[in-house]
Design a protein around this motif. Structure first.
Motif, PDB file in Angstrom:
ATOM      1  N   ASN A 169      49.097  58.581  55.956  1.00  0.00           N
ATOM      2  CA  ASN A 169      49.035  58.145  57.353  1.00  0.00           C
ATOM      3  C   ASN A 169      49.501  59.279  58.267  1.00  0.00           C
ATOM      4  O   ASN A 169      50.544  59.209  58.900  1.00  0.00           O
ATOM      5  CB  ASN A 169      49.878  56.888  57.562  1.00  0.00           C
ATOM      6  CG  ASN A 169      49.362  55.736  56.742  1.00  0.00           C
ATOM      7  OD1 ASN A 169      48.167  55.585  56.558  1.00  0.00           O
ATOM      8  ND2 ASN A 169      50.258  54.930  56.220  1.00  0.00           N
ATOM      9  N   ARG A 170      48.679  60.318  58.302  1.00  0.00           N
ATOM     10  CA  ARG A 170      49.031  61.515  59.055  1.00  0.00           C
ATOM     11  C   ARG A 170      48.769  61.325  60.539  1.00  0.00           C
ATOM     12  O   ARG A 170      48.029  60.429  60.944  1.00  0.00           O
ATOM     13  CB  ARG A 170      48.236  62.697  58.516  1.00  0.00           C
ATOM     14  CG  ARG A 170      48.526  62.912  57.029  1.00  0.00           C
ATOM     15  CD  ARG A 170      47.765  64.043  56.481  1.00  0.00           C
ATOM     16  NE  ARG A 170      48.562  65.247  56.719  1.00  0.00           N
ATOM     17  CZ  ARG A 170      48.155  66.458  56.461  1.00  0.00           C
ATOM     18  NH1 ARG A 170      46.963  66.670  55.980  1.00  0.00           N
ATOM     19  NH2 ARG A 170      48.932  67.488  56.684  1.00  0.00           N
ATOM     20  N   ALA A 185      47.386  63.434  63.627  1.00  0.00           N
ATOM     21  CA  ALA A 185      46.685  64.633  64.088  1.00  0.00           C
ATOM     22  C   ALA A 185      46.996  64.847  65.561  1.00  0.00           C
ATOM     23  O   ALA A 185      46.810  63.951  66.391  1.00  0.00           O
ATOM     24  CB  ALA A 185      45.182  64.482  63.883  1.00  0.00           C
ATOM     25  N   ARG A 193      46.206  61.320  67.144  1.00  0.00           N
ATOM     26  CA  ARG A 193      45.179  60.464  66.575  1.00  0.00           C
ATOM     27  C   ARG A 193      45.683  60.074  65.186  1.00  0.00           C
ATOM     28  O   ARG A 193      46.056  60.924  64.390  1.00  0.00           O
ATOM     29  CB  ARG A 193      43.856  61.221  66.483  1.00  0.00           C
ATOM     30  CG  ARG A 193      42.699  60.441  65.932  1.00  0.00           C
ATOM     31  CD  ARG A 193      41.378  61.229  66.023  1.00  0.00           C
ATOM     32  NE  ARG A 193      41.537  62.670  65.972  1.00  0.00           N
ATOM     33  CZ  ARG A 193      41.535  63.397  64.846  1.00  0.00           C
ATOM     34  NH1 ARG A 193      41.389  62.821  63.677  1.00  0.00           N
ATOM     35  NH2 ARG A 193      41.682  64.712  64.902  1.00  0.00           N
ATOM     36  N   ARG A 194      45.700  58.780  64.899  1.00  0.00           N
ATOM     37  CA  ARG A 194      46.199  58.285  63.615  1.00  0.00           C
ATOM     38  C   ARG A 194      45.153  58.473  62.520  1.00  0.00           C
ATOM     39  O   ARG A 194      43.976  58.198  62.732  1.00  0.00           O
ATOM     40  CB  ARG A 194      46.501  56.800  63.688  1.00  0.00           C
ATOM     41  CG  ARG A 194      47.501  56.417  64.713  1.00  0.00           C
ATOM     42  CD  ARG A 194      47.611  54.910  64.690  1.00  0.00           C
ATOM     43  NE  ARG A 194      48.070  54.429  65.964  1.00  0.00           N
ATOM     44  CZ  ARG A 194      48.847  53.373  66.091  1.00  0.00           C
ATOM     45  NH1 ARG A 194      49.226  52.692  65.038  1.00  0.00           N
ATOM     46  NH2 ARG A 194      49.237  52.978  67.272  1.00  0.00           N
ATOM     47  N   LEU A 195      45.597  58.903  61.368  1.00  0.00           N
ATOM     48  CA  LEU A 195      44.733  59.004  60.197  1.00  0.00           C
ATOM     49  C   LEU A 195      45.264  58.048  59.133  1.00  0.00           C
ATOM     50  O   LEU A 195      46.413  57.610  59.189  1.00  0.00           O
ATOM     51  CB  LEU A 195      44.719  60.438  59.672  1.00  0.00           C
ATOM     52  CG  LEU A 195      44.277  61.503  60.678  1.00  0.00           C
ATOM     53  CD1 LEU A 195      44.364  62.886  60.048  1.00  0.00           C
ATOM     54  CD2 LEU A 195      42.882  61.239  61.190  1.00  0.00           C
ATOM     55  N   GLY A 196      44.474  57.736  58.146  1.00  0.00           N
ATOM     56  CA  GLY A 196      44.894  56.781  57.122  1.00  0.00           C
ATOM     57  C   GLY A 196      44.712  55.369  57.622  1.00  0.00           C
ATOM     58  O   GLY A 196      43.782  55.081  58.376  1.00  0.00           O
TER      59      GLY A 196
END
Length: 103
Positions: free
Chosen positions: A61-62, A64, A82-85
């Motif tokens: 849950n990186r 960016a 910006r949320r990843l995962g």
């Protein structure tokens, strides 16, 4: 950045660029800020472990980095991300670290 006011650290408020939701607050030293800028992913300084850590290295849950903003006193960062995962930022599995209301 004025890292001297907080003994080598600055607070970093992390906000979702799209929704405006405040996700978490961490601390950065100069090295964490440089790594954040170099990699494009939010990196903090852990005060308890005395080391750098990149949000989401193990969970996926990186965060960016979209924009880095500095306050008028040059001692606090606002990190728009910006949320990843899966989009959950808190280590408890919640979407944001600010999910409990103080009575």
């Amino acid at each position: 950045m004025d890292f001297d006011k907080f003994h080598g650290l600055v607070p970093a408020v992390v906000q979702d660029e799209e929704s405006g939701e405040v996700l978490m607050v961490g601390f950065m030293n100069a090295e964490a800020l440089e790594r954040t800028k170099a990699t494009g992913f939010v990196t903090f300084f852990s005060r308890t472990r005395n080391t750098l850590w990149t949000k989401g290295e193990t969970s996926g849950n990186r965060l960016a980095v979209e924009r880095l903003l500095v306050d008028c006193d040059d001692d606090t960062l606002l990190v728009k991300v910006r949320r990843l995962g899966d989009g959950n930022v808190c280590h408890t599995g919640e979407r944001t670290c600010f999910f409990r209301e103080l009575a």
